[in-house]
Design an enzyme around this catalytic site. Structure first.
Site, mmCIF file in Angstrom:
data_model
loop_
_atom_site.group_PDB
_atom_site.id
_atom_site.type_symbol
_atom_site.label_atom_id
_atom_site.label_comp_id
_atom_site.label_asym_id
_atom_site.label_seq_id
_atom_site.Cartn_x
_atom_site.Cartn_y
_atom_site.Cartn_z
ATOM 1 N N SER A 199 -3.631 18.880 -10.278
ATOM 2 C CA SER A 199 -2.432 18.756 -11.104
ATOM 3 C C SER A 199 -1.374 19.561 -10.623
ATOM 4 O O SER A 199 -0.647 19.571 -10.847
ATOM 5 C CB SER A 199 -3.059 19.560 -12.543
ATOM 6 O OG SER A 199 -4.140 19.035 -13.110
ATOM 7 N N HIS A 204 -2.994 11.748 -9.404
ATOM 8 C CA HIS A 204 -3.215 12.462 -10.306
ATOM 9 C C HIS A 204 -2.931 11.666 -11.770
ATOM 10 O O HIS A 204 -2.238 11.087 -12.155
ATOM 11 C CB HIS A 204 -1.705 13.499 -10.440
ATOM 12 C CG HIS A 204 -2.128 14.539 -11.702
ATOM 13 N ND1 HIS A 204 -1.169 15.191 -12.021
ATOM 14 C CD2 HIS A 204 -3.041 15.072 -12.191
ATOM 15 C CE1 HIS A 204 -1.472 16.040 -12.967
ATOM 16 N NE2 HIS A 204 -2.586 15.809 -13.281
ATOM 17 N N GLU A 216 0.276 10.059 -11.018
ATOM 18 C CA GLU A 216 1.396 10.321 -10.029
ATOM 19 C C GLU A 216 0.570 10.372 -8.587
ATOM 20 O O GLU A 216 -0.414 10.752 -8.504
ATOM 21 C CB GLU A 216 1.775 11.878 -10.430
ATOM 22 C CG GLU A 216 2.449 12.204 -11.683
ATOM 23 C CD GLU A 216 2.640 13.647 -11.606
ATOM 24 O OE1 GLU A 216 3.548 13.906 -12.180
ATOM 25 O OE2 GLU A 216 1.659 14.481 -11.684
HETATM 26 N N1 CAA Z 1 -10.520 3.301 -23.779
HETATM 27 C C1 CAA Z 1 -9.509 2.444 -24.039
HETATM 28 N N2 CAA Z 1 -8.752 2.796 -25.142
HETATM 29 C C2 CAA Z 1 -9.132 3.973 -25.903
HETATM 30 C C3 CAA Z 1 -9.908 4.706 -25.623
HETATM 31 C C4 CAA Z 1 -10.869 4.130 -24.345
HETATM 32 N N3 CAA Z 1 -12.154 4.780 -24.016
HETATM 33 N N4 CAA Z 1 -10.173 5.662 -26.495
HETATM 34 C C5 CAA Z 1 -8.975 5.345 -27.249
HETATM 35 N N5 CAA Z 1 -8.465 4.439 -26.968
HETATM 36 C C6 CAA Z 1 -7.027 3.788 -27.271
HETATM 37 C C7 CAA Z 1 -7.107 3.521 -28.893
HETATM 38 O O1 CAA Z 1 -7.524 2.253 -29.140
HETATM 39 C C8 CAA Z 1 -5.751 3.770 -29.254
HETATM 40 O O2 CAA Z 1 -5.035 2.457 -29.111
HETATM 41 P P1 CAA Z 1 -4.173 1.788 -29.896
HETATM 42 O O3 CAA Z 1 -3.029 2.862 -30.037
HETATM 43 O O4 CAA Z 1 -3.731 0.655 -29.269
HETATM 44 O O5 CAA Z 1 -4.823 1.404 -31.250
HETATM 45 C C9 CAA Z 1 -5.189 4.968 -28.360
HETATM 46 O O6 CAA Z 1 -6.043 4.961 -27.285
HETATM 47 C C10 CAA Z 1 -5.258 5.966 -29.254
HETATM 48 O O7 CAA Z 1 -6.665 6.432 -29.515
HETATM 49 P P2 CAA Z 1 -7.071 7.238 -31.035
HETATM 50 O O8 CAA Z 1 -6.589 6.326 -31.897
HETATM 51 O O9 CAA Z 1 -8.537 7.527 -30.604
HETATM 52 O O10 CAA Z 1 -6.497 8.657 -30.792
HETATM 53 P P3 CAA Z 1 -5.014 9.031 -31.318
HETATM 54 O O11 CAA Z 1 -4.010 8.318 -31.884
HETATM 55 O O12 CAA Z 1 -5.381 10.346 -32.186
HETATM 56 O O13 CAA Z 1 -4.425 9.589 -29.992
HETATM 57 C C11 CAA Z 1 -4.412 10.991 -28.019
HETATM 58 C C12 CAA Z 1 -5.109 10.580 -29.148
HETATM 59 C C13 CAA Z 1 -4.322 9.615 -27.031
HETATM 60 C C14 CAA Z 1 -4.986 12.225 -27.027
HETATM 61 C C15 CAA Z 1 -2.919 11.306 -28.337
HETATM 62 O O14 CAA Z 1 -2.886 12.569 -29.393
HETATM 63 C C16 CAA Z 1 -2.104 11.766 -27.196
HETATM 64 O O15 CAA Z 1 -1.411 11.013 -26.527
HETATM 65 N N6 CAA Z 1 -1.887 13.122 -26.816
HETATM 66 C C17 CAA Z 1 -1.219 13.510 -25.904
HETATM 67 C C18 CAA Z 1 -2.044 13.459 -24.417
HETATM 68 C C19 CAA Z 1 -1.207 14.103 -23.439
HETATM 69 O O16 CAA Z 1 -0.267 14.417 -23.395
HETATM 70 N N7 CAA Z 1 -2.072 14.064 -22.071
HETATM 71 C C20 CAA Z 1 -1.437 14.518 -21.178
HETATM 72 C C21 CAA Z 1 -2.201 15.749 -20.933
HETATM 73 S S1 CAA Z 1 -1.415 16.503 -19.516
HETATM 74 C C22 CAA Z 1 -2.757 16.091 -18.358
HETATM 75 O O17 CAA Z 1 -3.490 15.522 -18.535
HETATM 76 C C23 CAA Z 1 -2.267 16.507 -16.598
HETATM 77 C C24 CAA Z 1 -2.682 17.675 -16.290
HETATM 78 O O18 CAA Z 1 -2.568 18.055 -15.440
HETATM 79 C C25 CAA Z 1 -2.665 18.909 -17.388
#
Ligand code: CAA
Length: 286
Positions: A119, A140, A152
């Site tokens: 990251s 990434h 990325e």
């Molecule tokens: N495979 C495919 N699709 C999936 C899945 C899987 N295993 N699990 C969930 N999904 C899909 C769901 O079907 C849903 O899709 P639709 O909107 O089309 O229905 C979508 O993903 C969202 O899933 P959920 O309904 O289970 O969950 P949610 O709506 O509560 O969202 C979340 C959960 C996606 C985590 C959301 O809260 C979110 O985007 N949070 C922010 C995450 C973020 O910012 N991540 C980056 C972090 S930084 C990083 O990772 C890098 C680093 O270096 C630190």
């Protein structure tokens, strides 16, 4: 550089997501963890995520079964030697990553492409312990890997265009959108995200607002899916701490200096969802 077989080192939060998307994308995947217990946990995380995908209609039972058949778990790095591409997803520590790549460099033929899911750490520095600096890049992914659309791609100082092109074809074949970045601490996303998350912890430390109100403000005021403290629990407070420390070491800029509360939480084992408690308590859900 045709990629058919993928090796993944580490089956934690990120590694398991990478294993899942590669297997679902039709690749044969060998994943290595350091012991059987961690391997079992990592593979059950893959299964849990596929179950969520099944429940939400994102894949069929036949697709899931085919994906399961493409995944092979191991505790021996040697079992990854036949891979065309190896993606490393171990903890954010340069010495550990260099050790893994040094070992892999001896095991793999020269054409194998090496990628790190780091990251924040330098791709050029990691590549320096190998004999394939031109076939080494940053790749990434974002958490949760099956859901987040971005990858990325990071170009190290000696990464060739061919390697970048192979990385792009591969990431796009998984349905991801690629952005390209030079080898700079935090790349694009964490350069912006880390100071923001650290500021949220500082706001909490200063007593500016409750954790709930800080998160609600961002969710409703900025339309983010999660507030910064919930996101920290989600990404892992330990992981974010390592990323921030690495960026602080590089930039020597206090914007990247982890606040004392974060360090204390890391030492106390309050790492977020994965340990059942971070800023919030997840023990009941567990
Ligand atoms: N495979 C495919 N699709 C999936 C899945 C899987 N295993 N699990 C969930 N999904 C899909 C769901 O079907 C849903 O899709 P639709 O909107 O089309 O229905 C979508 O993903 C969202 O899933 P959920 O309904 O289970 O969950 P949610 O709506 O509560 O969202 C979340 C959960 C996606 C985590 C959301 O809260 C979110 O985007 N949070 C922010 C995450 C973020 O910012 N991540 C980056 C972090 S930084 C990083 O990772 C890098 C680093 O270096 C630190």
């Amino acid at each position: 550089m045709e990629i058919r077989r993928v090796g993944v080192v580490g089956c934690g939060l990120m590694g398991s997501g990478i294993v899942e998307v590669c297997a679902r994308g039709g690749y044969q995947v060998a994943v290595r963890e350091v012991n059987d217990d961690l391997l079992k946990k990592g593979l059950s995380r893959v299964e849990g995520s596929m179950q969520r995908g099944l429940q939400r209609g994102k894949l069929t039972e036949a697709d899931a079964e085919a994906a399961r058949g493409r995944i092979r778990g191991t505790t021996n790095l040697r079992d990854l030697a036949q891979s065309d591409l190896i993606i490393e997803a171990v903890v954010e520590q340069m010495d550990l990553k260099q050790q893994v790549f040094g070992e892999l460099d001896e095991l793999c033929p020269p054409q194998t492409v090496f990628a790190s899911n780091t990251s924040s750490l330098s791709i050029t520095e990691m590549a320096s312990v190998t004999t394939r600096r031109e076939r080494f890049l940053g790749m990434h992914f974002f958490n949760p890997v099956p859901v987040m659309k971005l990858v990325e791609l990071i170009r190290g100082l000696q990464t060739t265009e061919d390697t970048m092109a192979a990385g792009r074809r591969f990431a796009e074949s998984l349905g991801k959108t690629v952005v390209v970045c030079k080898d700079s601490p935090g790349f694009i996303v964490n350069l912006l995200l880390v100071p923001y998350m650290l500021d949220a912890v500082r706001a909490l430390e200063l007593g500016i607002a409750t954790k709930e109100d800080i998160d609600t403000a961002v969710v409703l005021g900025l339309a983010h899916p999660m507030g910064p403290l919930t996101l920290l629990d989600y990404v892992g407070i330990d992981t974010t701490y390592f990323i921030a420390e690495a960026m602080f070491q590089e930039f020597k800029d206090t914007r990247y200096a982890a606040p004392p509360l974060m360090k204390q939480m890391v030492l106390a084992g309050l790492h977020g969802r994965k340990t059942g408690r971070g800023f919030y308590d997840y023990s009941e859900k567990k």
